[in-house]
Design an enzyme around this catalytic site. Structure first.
Site, PDB file in Angstrom:
ATOM      1  N   ARG A  57       0.835  -1.210   0.000  1.00 16.29           N
ATOM      2  CA  ARG A  57       0.000   0.000   0.000  1.00 16.29           C
ATOM      3  C   ARG A  57       0.866   1.255   0.000  1.00 16.29           C
ATOM      4  O   ARG A  57       0.580   2.225  -0.716  1.00 16.29           O
ATOM      5  CB  ARG A  57      -0.918  -0.004   1.226  1.00 16.29           C
ATOM      6  CG  ARG A  57      -1.825   1.220   1.298  1.00 16.29           C
ATOM      7  CD  ARG A  57      -2.812   1.156   2.453  1.00 16.29           C
ATOM      8  NE  ARG A  57      -3.586   2.380   2.535  1.00 16.29           N
ATOM      9  CZ  ARG A  57      -3.661   3.170   3.600  1.00 16.29           C
ATOM     10  NH1 ARG A  57      -3.020   2.843   4.710  1.00 16.29           N
ATOM     11  NH2 ARG A  57      -4.392   4.267   3.589  1.00 16.29           N
ATOM     12  N   PHE A  60       2.175   2.050  -3.487  1.00 16.96           N
ATOM     13  CA  PHE A  60       1.143   2.647  -4.334  1.00 16.96           C
ATOM     14  C   PHE A  60       0.956   4.123  -3.997  1.00 16.96           C
ATOM     15  O   PHE A  60       0.954   4.985  -4.894  1.00 16.96           O
ATOM     16  CB  PHE A  60      -0.172   1.888  -4.161  1.00 16.96           C
ATOM     17  CG  PHE A  60      -1.344   2.530  -4.857  1.00 16.96           C
ATOM     18  CD1 PHE A  60      -1.454   2.498  -6.236  1.00 16.96           C
ATOM     19  CD2 PHE A  60      -2.346   3.165  -4.131  1.00 16.96           C
ATOM     20  CE1 PHE A  60      -2.535   3.088  -6.882  1.00 16.96           C
ATOM     21  CE2 PHE A  60      -3.426   3.755  -4.766  1.00 16.96           C
ATOM     22  CZ  PHE A  60      -3.513   3.715  -6.146  1.00 16.96           C
ATOM     23  N   HIS A  61       0.817   4.435  -2.726  1.00 12.58           N
ATOM     24  CA  HIS A  61       0.584   5.820  -2.320  1.00 12.58           C
ATOM     25  C   HIS A  61       1.810   6.696  -2.574  1.00 12.58           C
ATOM     26  O   HIS A  61       1.673   7.889  -2.873  1.00 12.58           O
ATOM     27  CB  HIS A  61       0.175   5.879  -0.844  1.00 12.58           C
ATOM     28  CG  HIS A  61      -1.240   5.435  -0.603  1.00 12.58           C
ATOM     29  ND1 HIS A  61      -2.229   6.279  -0.146  1.00 12.58           N
ATOM     30  CD2 HIS A  61      -1.836   4.231  -0.771  1.00 12.58           C
ATOM     31  CE1 HIS A  61      -3.374   5.621  -0.047  1.00 12.58           C
ATOM     32  NE2 HIS A  61      -3.150   4.362  -0.414  1.00 12.58           N
ATOM     33  N   ASP A  62       2.995   6.125  -2.483  1.00 13.13           N
ATOM     34  CA  ASP A  62       4.222   6.881  -2.750  1.00 13.13           C
ATOM     35  C   ASP A  62       4.294   7.285  -4.221  1.00 13.13           C
ATOM     36  O   ASP A  62       4.927   8.294  -4.562  1.00 13.13           O
ATOM     37  CB  ASP A  62       5.449   6.043  -2.378  1.00 13.13           C
ATOM     38  CG  ASP A  62       6.750   6.806  -2.545  1.00 13.13           C
ATOM     39  OD1 ASP A  62       6.751   8.035  -2.347  1.00 13.13           O
ATOM     40  OD2 ASP A  62       7.778   6.172  -2.867  1.00 13.13           O
ATOM     41  N   ASN A  80      -4.036   8.849   3.323  1.00 19.45           N
ATOM     42  CA  ASN A  80      -2.830   8.090   3.680  1.00 19.45           C
ATOM     43  C   ASN A  80      -2.866   7.585   5.121  1.00 19.45           C
ATOM     44  O   ASN A  80      -1.849   7.105   5.635  1.00 19.45           O
ATOM     45  CB  ASN A  80      -1.581   8.955   3.483  1.00 19.45           C
ATOM     46  CG  ASN A  80      -1.352   9.308   2.026  1.00 19.45           C
ATOM     47  OD1 ASN A  80      -1.649   8.523   1.138  1.00 19.45           O
ATOM     48  ND2 ASN A  80      -0.837  10.516   1.777  1.00 19.45           N
TER      49      ASN A  80
END
Length: 357
Positions: A57, A60-62, A80
């Site tokens: 996860r 993906f967020h990075d 986040n």
């Protein structure tokens, strides 16, 4: 004049410093892999390795935002929530042992790939993305923190907004978006983080035999997520914490947040349902006018909204891809590996294959 020349000189120096890429040596790269695997293993809870889902996860967020995968997370962004415990663990290891030897962006991406590799140790189909891993990602100037320029997607989003996000942010086609959403086979939703409660998968469709030494389904990369979407019909919407809608299995009408963890059903969000049906929320809670009713008649709107019957009674454009993955685990793992690797390679710099000697 000399003062201006001095300023230009320092500006040039700093711009050159910013442009320097870190390419780890074979020794440093191998140590990073080993240390990351040990970190993931160290937080095991019964049969679950929650750091697997956490690292995936995080990757993906990075990769969301202007410079994509840049080793920076905005922990003030509600989307986040829950990632700080993951970055705290990774940053402590990085700062103590690996800083200056590999970029933080590479370290975050490598953590995800090591986690995915670990997730299929017991599975019949192995994740092999590690052999193609690339290095040389640049960190953002304020790494590991930043003010995020793009909000992560929301679980209450419908079909249109879900696939629009992946197209706008990653230039992913609908099929590629369906492929990457399969990462939801890992981990679970927590009320304090996302406002949803439960895991996407359970033992029902896991490809790993349940046993004291095998990983829980929430830590295994396989196609159980697509089996849930395609083979469990109908799903029903329930309200979590009085605020947000999520989908639960038809024999589980009690919202998961009102049940002990052992009695909770698997869940899907609107963005998951988009993999098979046209789902469009009508309010901020994520309510929709229809529910998948069977495998032949997917949705029926409320009687007073007959005009919308055609819109809500057909599969989404994503359904065929989700169906393929539900029937072929090896196909999904292969395509997921390709799409995920392409996503984590998005950076402002040109990357190089990780050292092999």
């Amino acid at each position: 004049m000399l003062f201006l020349l001095g300023l230009q000189y320092f500006a040039l120096v700093f711009s050159c410093m910013e442009a320097v890429q870190i390419f780890p040596t074979f020794k440093d790269y191998n140590k990073a892999k080993t240390d990351l695997l040990n970190l993931i293993e160290s937080f095991k809870v019964n049969r679950d390795l929650p750091m697997i889902a956490g690292c995936v996860r995080l990757a993906f967020h990075d990769c969301i935002g202007k410079y994509k995968c840049d080793g920076c997370i905005d922990h003030t962004n509600r989307g986040n929530a829950g990632l700080k415990i993951i970055t705290d663990r990774l940053n402590a290891l990085y700062d103590a042992t690996h800083k200056g030897k590999i970029s933080r962006a590479d370290f975050y991406a490598l953590a995800a790939v090591v986690a995915l590799t670990r997730s299929t140790f017991d599975a019949p189909v192995k994740y092999l993305g590690l052999k193609d891993f690339k290095v040389g990602r640049g960190d953002c100037e304020t790494s590991p923190n930043q003010v995020q320029s793009v909000d992560p997607p929301k679980g209450i989003d419908g079909t249109r907004k879900t696939f629009k996000f992946f197209k706008d942010e990653f230039k992913f086609s609908v099929n590629e978006a369906v492929t990457i959403l399969g990462a939801h086979t890992l981990g679970r939703c927590k009320l304090e983080n996302s406002g949803f409660v439960g895991s996407w998968v359970d033992e029902q469709f896991s490809t790993v035999t349940q046993g004291p030494f095998t990983l829980a389904p929430t830590s295994v990369l396989d196609n159980a997520y697509y089996r849930e979407i395609i083979d469990v019909v109908p799903w029903i919407q329930v309200t979590i914490n009085g605020t947000q809608k999520q989908w639960q299995e038809p024999d589980s009408p009690i919202p998961n947040d009102r049940l002990p963890e052992s009695n909770r059903t698997s869940l899907l969000l609107n963005s998951d349902m988009a993999n098979s049906w046209i789902i469009e929320p009508i309010d901020k809670s994520g309510s929709v006018l229809c529910s998948p009713a069977s495998q032949t008649v997917q949705c029926s709107p409320a009687a007073h909204r007959q005009a919308f019957r055609k819109q809500y009674s057909v599969h989404s454009a994503a359904h065929r891809q989700a169906f393929r993955f539900a029937r072929d685990n090896a196909l999904w793992v292969k395509e997921f590996t390709e799409v995920f690797n392409r996503m984590i390679e998005m950076n402002r710099y040109v990357l190089k294959k990780a050292p092999t000697k």
